[in-house]
Write a protein that holds these residues in place. Sequence first.
Motif, PDB file in Angstrom:
ATOM      1  N   TRP A  23      73.288  27.240 -31.253  1.00 19.68           N
ATOM      2  CA  TRP A  23      72.549  26.995 -29.290  1.00 19.68           C
ATOM      3  C   TRP A  23      74.540  25.522 -30.403  1.00 19.68           C
ATOM      4  CZ3 TRP A  23      72.823  28.115 -25.133  1.00 19.68           C
ATOM      5  CH2 TRP A  23      72.824  27.660 -23.973  1.00 19.68           C
ATOM      6  N   GLU A  24      74.012  24.299 -30.831  1.00 19.14           N
ATOM      7  CA  GLU A  24      74.656  23.039 -30.318  1.00 19.14           C
ATOM      8  C   GLU A  24      76.100  23.421 -31.280  1.00 19.14           C
ATOM      9  OE1 GLU A  24      73.481  20.406 -29.343  1.00 19.14           O
ATOM     10  OE2 GLU A  24      71.842  21.329 -28.394  1.00 19.14           O
ATOM     11  N   LYS A  25      76.132  24.182 -32.372  1.00 18.85           N
ATOM     12  CA  LYS A  25      77.513  24.065 -32.269  1.00 18.85           C
ATOM     13  C   LYS A  25      78.862  25.479 -31.549  1.00 18.85           C
ATOM     14  CE  LYS A  25      80.006  26.770 -36.340  1.00 18.85           C
ATOM     15  NZ  LYS A  25      79.703  27.103 -37.365  1.00 18.85           N
ATOM     16  N   ASN A  26      77.782  26.170 -30.405  1.00 24.00           N
ATOM     17  CA  ASN A  26      78.230  26.488 -29.109  1.00 24.00           C
ATOM     18  C   ASN A  26      78.042  26.547 -28.350  1.00 24.00           C
ATOM     19  OD1 ASN A  26      80.462  28.302 -31.671  1.00 24.00           O
ATOM     20  ND2 ASN A  26      78.588  28.965 -33.063  1.00 24.00           N
ATOM     21  N   ARG A  27      77.822  26.202 -27.545  1.00 22.56           N
ATOM     22  CA  ARG A  27      77.607  25.790 -26.785  1.00 22.56           C
ATOM     23  C   ARG A  27      78.234  25.990 -25.540  1.00 22.56           C
ATOM     24  NH1 ARG A  27      73.394  20.847 -24.521  1.00 22.56           N
ATOM     25  NH2 ARG A  27      73.288  20.416 -26.241  1.00 22.56           N
TER      26      ARG A  27
END
Length: 102
Positions: free
Chosen positions: A78-82
Amino acid sequence: MKTKKKYKICEYNHSRHMYYYVNEDSTSPMDGWVTCMPISKKEIDDLRDEPTPVKYFDTKSEAKEYLDVIRAMRLTEWEKNRHIYMANGYKKPQWKIYEEKT
């Protein structure tokens, strides 16, 4: 008659139309196979293949081991591709343990 509790790990927040669960193919917490299912009964009936069944855990502590790994991996994704997820209407995943009585 005494009811027995079983536990499953699911995520209902990420998408409006789908939910996710840890499935029976998972053999260890690091393995963590997940199935994505539509919420709509009509869409479930239209599936070509039978979905892999939910993995049930006998103890909450066993489910917690899987939950910790799945949650960490999915939140990292999630953090990588938020920005991509948010642009497509997805919400931050919230994996939880759910109890079912049998």
